[in-house]
Design an enzyme around this catalytic site. Sequence first.
Site, mmCIF file in Angstrom:
data_model
loop_
_atom_site.group_PDB
_atom_site.id
_atom_site.type_symbol
_atom_site.label_atom_id
_atom_site.label_comp_id
_atom_site.label_asym_id
_atom_site.label_seq_id
_atom_site.Cartn_x
_atom_site.Cartn_y
_atom_site.Cartn_z
ATOM 1 N N SER A 104 28.355 9.026 -87.815
ATOM 2 C CA SER A 104 27.932 9.596 -89.091
ATOM 3 C C SER A 104 29.137 9.744 -90.024
ATOM 4 C CB SER A 104 27.229 10.939 -88.856
ATOM 5 O OG SER A 104 26.586 11.396 -90.019
ATOM 6 N N GLU A 207 24.349 1.710 -89.244
ATOM 7 C CA GLU A 207 23.235 2.640 -89.112
ATOM 8 C C GLU A 207 23.254 3.542 -90.334
ATOM 9 O OE1 GLU A 207 23.412 6.165 -88.680
ATOM 10 O OE2 GLU A 207 25.599 6.294 -88.643
ATOM 11 N N HIS A 279 21.565 7.872 -85.820
ATOM 12 C CA HIS A 279 21.051 9.238 -85.746
ATOM 13 C C HIS A 279 19.757 9.240 -84.933
ATOM 14 C CE1 HIS A 279 23.857 9.478 -89.104
ATOM 15 N NE2 HIS A 279 23.826 10.789 -88.993
#
Length: 306
Positions: A104, A207, A279
């Site tokens: 992230s 992602e 995630h």
Amino acid sequence: MKQIYLIAPSGSMPDPDILKNGVVFCSQKNIEVINQSCAKRHVQRFAGSDAERLFELNSIIELPHHTIVMALRGGYGMHRLLDEIDWLSVAHQVSKGLKIVGHSDFTAFHMALLAKTGAVSYAGPMFSYDFCSNVSDFTWRHFESCMNSGRMHYEVIQPQTIEKSLGVTEQDKSILWGGNLSMIASLIGTQYLPNVEQVKGGILFIEDINEHPYRIERMLHQLCMAGYLSSQKAILIGDIASYRLTDTDRGYDLTSALNSLRIKLGSSVPILVGLPFGHCPDKLTIPIGRFATLSASSAGFILETI
């Protein structure tokens, strides 16, 4: 694997009390969790002041070489610190065995470390999200394997849009890089993203979360226009989650977004889907900056680090 040292370079913990769940889980694996106090820091949305978070990051160079450093959670905050991290000292410790893990917002750290030093770090679990509740057996198994060996091997069995199969030859040597797409796009034009030559012929994995497919498409086109995508061996799509389509999309979805890039890039750069990373509860641990091989067909693909 004896100990995990927590760092909190980004957002604060909404509920610090859940930390004990992760500590209990790790103790069952005979792993000591160090620096738990970072979960209690908060300044506005951040896990402490910029100075506190920077000091914590730069202090990892003093840790024993066998330590695994793991980000507590993501959110936002790494960008504030990039200019003052001692990258060369961090890379020196990594060369001795220190492993640094997160995803992230922590993608900014991975990209900067690779750009500035070429050192390997690991896109993988974060303590609060992955170890503090409903721990995924898949995530733990792949994390443990990668931490013990420094490498990964995974086969995705899922139909792929690919015009010609990819095979592995003895000459294959593609650098594996990527992470959160929003973080990567935000670093274009800075010293903290590897330049096109550094990752030429590489395997890019991405992602993201809470980003509509048109935003995913826009960021990929941005990377394309900056010269990155056309020089890749392949682009691997991980979990793109928690967005909402509306009536105004009129059938436009993530597949449509990816197809626009397929048209742009042609058959020379396949875009492959189904990588378990992002995630999501089940995620791989992926060595960033290590060389990898990739074989692919219409039935799936195999990714393996060298």
